[in-house]
Each structure stands twice: as C-alpha cells, then as structure tokens.
Design a protein around this motif. Structure first.
Motif, PDB file in Angstrom:
ATOM      1  N   LYS A   1     -49.325  34.268  16.589  1.00 37.91           N
ATOM      2  CA  LYS A   1     -48.897  35.549  16.095  1.00 37.91           C
ATOM      3  C   LYS A   1     -47.843  36.569  16.611  1.00 37.91           C
ATOM      4  O   LYS A   1     -46.844  36.851  15.394  1.00 37.91           O
TER       5      LYS A   1
ATOM      6  N   HIS B   1     -42.860  34.578  10.622  1.00 39.98           N
ATOM      7  CA  HIS B   1     -43.848  34.780   9.389  1.00 39.98           C
ATOM      8  C   HIS B   1     -42.751  36.021   8.216  1.00 39.98           C
ATOM      9  O   HIS B   1     -42.459  36.238   6.864  1.00 39.98           O
TER      10      HIS B   1
ATOM     11  N   MET C   1     -41.027  36.426  -1.691  1.00 37.62           N
ATOM     12  CA  MET C   1     -40.492  37.989  -2.644  1.00 37.62           C
ATOM     13  C   MET C   1     -38.964  38.040  -3.194  1.00 37.62           C
ATOM     14  O   MET C   1     -38.530  38.292  -4.426  1.00 37.62           O
TER      15      MET C   1
ATOM     16  N   TYR D   1     -53.594  27.077  11.492  1.00 38.52           N
ATOM     17  CA  TYR D   1     -53.233  28.767  11.947  1.00 38.52           C
ATOM     18  C   TYR D   1     -52.376  29.545  10.692  1.00 38.52           C
ATOM     19  O   TYR D   1     -52.924  29.876  10.264  1.00 38.52           O
TER      20      TYR D   1
ATOM     21  N   GLY E   1     -53.461  31.391   8.268  1.00 34.16           N
ATOM     22  CA  GLY E   1     -53.372  32.978   7.620  1.00 34.16           C
ATOM     23  C   GLY E   1     -52.399  33.123   6.711  1.00 34.16           C
ATOM     24  O   GLY E   1     -52.985  34.180   6.456  1.00 34.16           O
TER      25      GLY E   1
END
Ligand code: HEM
Length: 194
Positions: free
Chosen positions: A18, A25, A33, A113, A117
């Motif tokens: 992460k 990310h 968006m 992952y 996620g």
C-alpha cells in the motif's frame, strides 16, 4: 521503470504494498473520477469496458491452480463474470476477450493485491451507480460488496497474502506486479475514455 521495494523490516506485506503504490493508486483514482463514469449510462458503459479489460486479463490468474493453493478460494473472487453480466444488463455488446496478462507467480500476487484492493474503493463507486438506477442485481453487480462485507473480506485476503513465505527476490516481484496492475488499469482507462 525501476521499482524500489520497501524495506522488509516493515510489518505486513500488504501494508508495504500500500505504501509503495499509494501514488499509483491516487493517480488511478483521479483518472477514474476525471472520466466521469457515472455521469450517464453511456459513460458508465465505457467504464464497464475498462473493468472488462482489467478483470478479464486477470481471469486466468484467479483460476490458476498454484495461486489457488496459496490463496484458497481465489477462484470464487474473480469479478469478470459479474462485469459480463453488467454489460448484458445494459444491453451492451460484449467486447473481445481480453489478453491474459503475463506475470511470474510472485508478480501475479501483486496483480491480485491490486485487483482485490479495488473492492474497497468500489463501495464509493457502487453508491454512484444508484443514481443511474443500477444495483447489485442489475448493471452494478461487479461493484457490489462481498457477502461477508468488504472490510472482513479484505482482512481475510490480506491475512492470506501476508502469510505467504516469499524470498527477497519474490518479494520485489510482488511489488512489480502491483505497480504493473495499476499501470495497466491506467492504460485501459486512457484507451477507453480517449
Ligand atoms: C474513483 C476510484 C477509486 C476510489 C475513490 C478508491 C478509493 C479507495 C479507498 C477509499 C480505499 C481504502 C483505503 C484505506 O482503507 O486506507 C481504497 C483501497 C484500495 N484501492 Fe482504491 N479507489 C478507486 C479505484 C481503484 C482502482 C481502479 C484500483 C485498482 C486498479 C484500486 C486499488 C485499490 C487497492 C489495491 C486498495 C487497497 C489498499 C490497501 O489497503 O492496501 N482502487 N481505494
């Protein structure tokens, strides 16, 4: 591109992934968006094409025998067939079958992952689909929560992934796979919404 793995002394493989992929990310999140995928059903249809490409390219990993031994139950987690059903619900043509990604066994863990996620952020996306009159039974099946709930399901996946014993080389490859997955998602988004 050179990927520098985070130090192995930090706790938890997924926490390290992460931290090392948070910039990727955030850029993917912003691109999603910016594409305004929930503005109308036509744009949502394009978003489904992105999801079809991404989840379709991972289907063989979800079905891989060795990966299913490492991560029991993996096979049931693929969202590809739900994406296909969502396209059908909207009366949209099915795109050509996506090419399977090419990854080593350790890199595959990084791709998974990233894919698993993405279910966390999907909670937010799922709410937006309601404005389009879609839900877990029609058009937004692939964004619906796992029956156990998103958080519990994610914690279980993280525990399994964190629990795998990997050597240093494999550890670095997992991160390469995760970054490649974000890169691939970005590329699909750019192509489909170009
Ligand atoms: C607008 C789109 C998106 C939004 C708003 C979003 C939002 C989020 C949020 C709120 C979380 C939980 C963060 C936390 O608990 O600390 C999350 C986690 C995650 N998302 Fe996204 N996300 C989006 C798209 C994606 C996409 C497209 C992917 C993959 C291709 C992705 C991959 C992940 C991963 C791997 C995690 C887990 C991070 C971790 O805890 O290890 N997200 N996202």
């Amino acid at each position: 591109m050179t990927v520098v793995p985070p130090p192995l002394t930090e706790p938890g493989r997924c926490k390290r992934l992460k931290a090392a992929s948070s910039r990727d990310h955030d850029s993917v999140d912003q691109l999603v968006m910016a594409a305004r995928p929930f503005e109308d059903r036509a744009r949502y249809g394009r978003f489904l094409q992105v999801q079809h490409r991404f989840h379709g390219s991972l289907l063989a990993l979800y079905q891989d025998e060795q990966l299913n031994q490492q991560l029991p139950g993996l096979m049931q987690l693929s969202r590809f067939s739900a994406v296909v059903d969502d396209l059908r619900d909207l009366g949209l043509p099915l795109p050509a079958a996506p090419a399977t990604i090419c990854a080593s066994a350790a890199q595959a863990l990084g791709w998974l992952y990233c894919s698993e996620g993405s279910n966390l952020g999907a909670a937010f996306l799922f709410r937006h689909t309601q404005r389009l009159g879609l839900d877990e039974h029609h058009g937004a099946r692939h964004l619906a929560a796992h029956p156990d709930g998103r958080a519990l399901h994610w914690r279980e996946f993280v525990a399994r992934l964190d629990g795998l014993l990997l050597d240093e080389q494999e550890e670095a490859e997992v991160l390469v796979g995760a970054i490649a997955a974000f890169d691939s998602y970005r590329a699909h988004l750019r192509e489909v919404f170009a």
